[in-house]
Write a protein that holds these residues in place. Structure first.
Motif, PDB file in Angstrom:
ATOM      1  N   PHE A 200       1.004  -1.282   0.061  1.00 59.69           N
ATOM      2  CA  PHE A 200       0.194   0.003  -0.153  1.00 59.69           C
ATOM      3  C   PHE A 200       0.842   1.219  -0.188  1.00 59.69           C
ATOM      4  O   PHE A 200       1.794   1.247   0.739  1.00 59.69           O
ATOM      5  N   PRO A 201       0.560   2.250  -0.767  1.00 62.31           N
ATOM      6  CA  PRO A 201       1.275   3.677  -0.735  1.00 62.31           C
ATOM      7  C   PRO A 201       1.239   4.312   0.864  1.00 62.31           C
ATOM      8  O   PRO A 201       0.251   3.626   1.282  1.00 62.31           O
ATOM      9  N   GLU A 202       2.184   4.754   0.948  1.00 61.06           N
ATOM     10  CA  GLU A 202       2.194   5.483   2.580  1.00 61.06           C
ATOM     11  C   GLU A 202       1.014   6.590   2.669  1.00 61.06           C
ATOM     12  O   GLU A 202       0.674   6.177   3.962  1.00 61.06           O
ATOM     13  N   GLU A 203       0.434   6.985   1.667  1.00 61.86           N
ATOM     14  CA  GLU A 203      -0.620   7.869   1.953  1.00 61.86           C
ATOM     15  C   GLU A 203      -1.762   7.089   2.376  1.00 61.86           C
ATOM     16  O   GLU A 203      -2.423   7.574   3.043  1.00 61.86           O
ATOM     17  N   PHE A 204      -2.060   5.996   1.686  1.00 64.21           N
ATOM     18  CA  PHE A 204      -3.133   5.073   2.167  1.00 64.21           C
ATOM     19  C   PHE A 204      -2.894   4.597   3.467  1.00 64.21           C
ATOM     20  O   PHE A 204      -3.978   4.583   4.247  1.00 64.21           O
ATOM     21  N   VAL A 205      -1.814   4.049   3.807  1.00 64.18           N
ATOM     22  CA  VAL A 205      -1.518   3.440   5.312  1.00 64.18           C
ATOM     23  C   VAL A 205      -1.675   4.760   6.153  1.00 64.18           C
ATOM     24  O   VAL A 205      -2.328   3.988   7.158  1.00 64.18           O
ATOM     25  N   TYR A 206      -1.395   5.651   6.011  1.00 63.64           N
ATOM     26  CA  TYR A 206      -1.384   6.800   6.767  1.00 63.64           C
ATOM     27  C   TYR A 206      -2.865   7.235   7.226  1.00 63.64           C
ATOM     28  O   TYR A 206      -3.316   7.332   8.063  1.00 63.64           O
ATOM     29  N   THR A 207      -3.498   7.270   6.216  1.00 59.77           N
ATOM     30  CA  THR A 207      -5.043   7.747   6.260  1.00 59.77           C
ATOM     31  C   THR A 207      -5.800   6.472   7.063  1.00 59.77           C
ATOM     32  O   THR A 207      -6.601   7.054   7.842  1.00 59.77           O
ATOM     33  N   MET A 208      -5.430   5.099   6.561  1.00 57.98           N
ATOM     34  CA  MET A 208      -6.207   4.213   7.348  1.00 57.98           C
ATOM     35  C   MET A 208      -5.814   4.151   9.094  1.00 57.98           C
ATOM     36  O   MET A 208      -6.826   4.208   9.765  1.00 57.98           O
ATOM     37  N   ASP A 209      -4.629   4.670   9.422  1.00 57.63           N
ATOM     38  CA  ASP A 209      -4.216   4.673  10.526  1.00 57.63           C
ATOM     39  C   ASP A 209      -4.664   5.744  11.492  1.00 57.63           C
ATOM     40  O   ASP A 209      -4.891   5.689  12.528  1.00 57.63           O
ATOM     41  N   GLN A 210      -5.255   6.688  10.669  1.00 57.68           N
ATOM     42  CA  GLN A 210      -5.973   7.835  11.532  1.00 57.68           C
ATOM     43  C   GLN A 210      -7.230   7.676  12.079  1.00 57.68           C
ATOM     44  O   GLN A 210      -7.682   8.256  12.862  1.00 57.68           O
ATOM     45  N   VAL A 211      -7.801   6.487  11.792  1.00 61.66           N
ATOM     46  CA  VAL A 211      -9.010   5.881  12.179  1.00 61.66           C
ATOM     47  C   VAL A 211      -8.559   4.542  13.106  1.00 61.66           C
ATOM     48  O   VAL A 211      -9.216   4.413  14.266  1.00 61.66           O
ATOM     49  N   PHE A 212      -7.932   3.707  12.465  1.00 58.26           N
ATOM     50  CA  PHE A 212      -7.713   2.380  12.953  1.00 58.26           C
ATOM     51  C   PHE A 212      -6.300   2.274  13.757  1.00 58.26           C
ATOM     52  O   PHE A 212      -6.205   1.008  14.346  1.00 58.26           O
ATOM     53  N   GLY A 213      -5.541   3.140  13.510  1.00 54.98           N
ATOM     54  CA  GLY A 213      -4.207   2.839  14.207  1.00 54.98           C
ATOM     55  C   GLY A 213      -4.231   3.171  15.945  1.00 54.98           C
ATOM     56  O   GLY A 213      -5.292   3.845  16.249  1.00 54.98           O
ATOM     57  N   PRO A 214      -3.306   3.172  16.286  1.00 56.35           N
ATOM     58  CA  PRO A 214      -3.275   3.455  18.046  1.00 56.35           C
ATOM     59  C   PRO A 214      -3.609   4.776  18.364  1.00 56.35           C
ATOM     60  O   PRO A 214      -4.190   4.877  19.319  1.00 56.35           O
ATOM     61  N   ASP A 215      -3.296   5.888  17.489  1.00 61.79           N
ATOM     62  CA  ASP A 215      -3.724   7.081  17.806  1.00 61.79           C
ATOM     63  C   ASP A 215      -5.017   7.610  16.963  1.00 61.79           C
ATOM     64  O   ASP A 215      -5.130   8.942  17.025  1.00 61.79           O
ATOM     65  N   GLY A 216      -5.460   6.879  16.419  1.00 57.97           N
ATOM     66  CA  GLY A 216      -6.760   7.353  15.491  1.00 57.97           C
ATOM     67  C   GLY A 216      -7.929   7.582  16.484  1.00 57.97           C
ATOM     68  O   GLY A 216      -8.030   7.257  17.623  1.00 57.97           O
ATOM     69  N   ASN A 217      -8.614   8.306  15.829  1.00 60.26           N
ATOM     70  CA  ASN A 217     -10.070   9.007  16.393  1.00 60.26           C
ATOM     71  C   ASN A 217     -11.191   8.090  15.787  1.00 60.26           C
ATOM     72  O   ASN A 217     -11.496   8.458  14.661  1.00 60.26           O
ATOM     73  N   THR A 218     -11.874   7.359  16.468  1.00 59.87           N
ATOM     74  CA  THR A 218     -12.508   6.316  16.131  1.00 59.87           C
ATOM     75  C   THR A 218     -14.019   7.101  16.427  1.00 59.87           C
ATOM     76  O   THR A 218     -15.107   6.526  16.082  1.00 59.87           O
ATOM     77  N   SER A 219     -14.061   8.161  17.291  1.00 57.29           N
ATOM     78  CA  SER A 219     -15.291   8.769  17.615  1.00 57.29           C
ATOM     79  C   SER A 219     -16.185   9.437  16.251  1.00 57.29           C
ATOM     80  O   SER A 219     -17.521   9.338  16.319  1.00 57.29           O
ATOM     81  N   VAL A 220     -15.259   9.785  15.343  1.00 60.97           N
ATOM     82  CA  VAL A 220     -15.940  10.463  14.069  1.00 60.97           C
ATOM     83  C   VAL A 220     -16.567   9.191  13.296  1.00 60.97           C
ATOM     84  O   VAL A 220     -17.908   9.405  13.231  1.00 60.97           O
ATOM     85  N   GLY A 221     -16.042   8.001  12.787  1.00 60.41           N
ATOM     86  CA  GLY A 221     -16.769   7.223  12.371  1.00 60.41           C
ATOM     87  C   GLY A 221     -17.696   6.629  13.083  1.00 60.41           C
ATOM     88  O   GLY A 221     -18.859   6.255  12.639  1.00 60.41           O
ATOM     89  N   THR A 222     -17.756   6.392  14.457  1.00 59.84           N
ATOM     90  CA  THR A 222     -18.851   5.867  15.303  1.00 59.84           C
ATOM     91  C   THR A 222     -20.027   6.802  14.990  1.00 59.84           C
ATOM     92  O   THR A 222     -21.012   6.301  15.031  1.00 59.84           O
ATOM     93  N   GLY A 223     -19.799   8.095  15.354  1.00 65.00           N
ATOM     94  CA  GLY A 223     -21.081   8.890  15.276  1.00 65.00           C
ATOM     95  C   GLY A 223     -21.586   8.994  14.058  1.00 65.00           C
ATOM     96  O   GLY A 223     -22.836   9.342  14.058  1.00 65.00           O
ATOM     97  N   MET A 224     -20.948   8.691  12.908  1.00 65.44           N
ATOM     98  CA  MET A 224     -21.665   8.992  11.751  1.00 65.44           C
ATOM     99  C   MET A 224     -22.166   7.687  10.972  1.00 65.44           C
ATOM    100  O   MET A 224     -22.753   7.926   9.938  1.00 65.44           O
ATOM    101  N   SER A 225     -21.596   6.669  11.458  1.00 66.81           N
ATOM    102  CA  SER A 225     -21.893   5.307  10.843  1.00 66.81           C
ATOM    103  C   SER A 225     -23.750   5.106  10.966  1.00 66.81           C
ATOM    104  O   SER A 225     -24.258   5.369  11.928  1.00 66.81           O
ATOM    105  N   PRO A 226     -24.224   4.930   9.880  1.00 68.04           N
ATOM    106  CA  PRO A 226     -25.479   4.383   9.887  1.00 68.04           C
ATOM    107  C   PRO A 226     -25.961   3.528  10.676  1.00 68.04           C
ATOM    108  O   PRO A 226     -25.198   2.573  10.727  1.00 68.04           O
TER     109      PRO A 226
END
Length: 226
Positions: A200-226
């Motif tokens: 995976f390109p580093e831009e893709f890995v970094y993007t995924m880590d922003q939600v699912f990595g150790p420092d990711g913020n899951t509250s956004v996805g949780t709040g907006m998930s249908p």
């Protein structure tokens, strides 16, 4: 999406975003000069909710080859914008993200002439922005890889998942109830049906880590998930 072969120079910074009696910060990355009105700037909206701009930086090719100013930003709650992990589900609304988008156009003074490209959730946000605000300055709207119906998207995804091992299917369907498992399953899914570039390109890995990595913020996805 990988970075372009020759990324043009960029300017990055923070925009004050007043909302609900508080002031947050929206991080942006700008390619080109939006004050040059010969070509309308393009605002690129990333997916998620909860991802970041990095995987879409290849759109800066439009600046390199066509002189179109390109504005990318991390939507509130993730990346280098203000994180708000303490906010409950009621905070994460379409109105919030529309207000932030409007604030970005005002900051750059492009309300009278701009275009939008929205990817995935970003396309849904762009459509809601057009329908609810009908901004006269919006010259073109590009929606890419966005579901016209959540139910259709969900059903189609489940069909594609049937070719994966049982554990991947089950972990994917956990969604944001278990972000680490969901993130690992999503990477396996995207390796076949999303970003097929390996590794995976580093831009893709970094993007995924922003939600699912150790420092990711899951509250956004949780709040907006249908």
């Amino acid at each position: 999406m990988a970075a372009p072969s020759s990324t043009p120079a960029s300017i990055e910074g923070q925009i004050d975003f007043p909302y609900g009696g508080e002031i947050f910060q929206t991080y942006y990355k700008l390619f080109g000069d939006p004050s040059n009105h010969s070509k309308h700037p393009l605002i690129v909206l990333h997916g998620g909710p909860g991802f970041v701009h990095n995987y879409l930086v290849a759109h800066s090719d439009l600046t390199t080859h066509h002189g179109i100013p390109v504005i990318l930003y991390d939507q509130i709650g993730n990346g280098r914008s203000t994180h708000l992990k303490e906010k409950g589900k009621e905070f994460w609304t379409i109105e919030l993200f529309i207000a932030e988008l409007e604030n970005v156009t005002t900051h750059f003074g492009i309300q009278d002439g701009f275009s939008i490209l929205g990817h995935s959730w970003g396309g849904m946000l762009a459509a809601e922005f057009e329908v609810r605000k009908q901004p006269p300055g919006l010259k073109s709207l590009i929606i890419t890889n966005s579901p016209p119906s959540w139910d259709l998207w969900d059903n189609s995804t489940k069909q594609l998942l049937q070719t994966f091992p049982e554990d991947v299917q089950q972990d994917f369907l956990l969604r944001m109830k278990d972000p680490p498992k969901f993130g690992a399953a999503m990477r396996k899914f995207h390796a076949v049906h999303g970003c097929t570039v390996q590794p995976f390109p580093e831009e893709f890995v970094y993007t995924m880590d922003q939600v699912f990595g150790p420092d990711g913020n899951t509250s956004v996805g949780t709040g907006m998930s249908p």
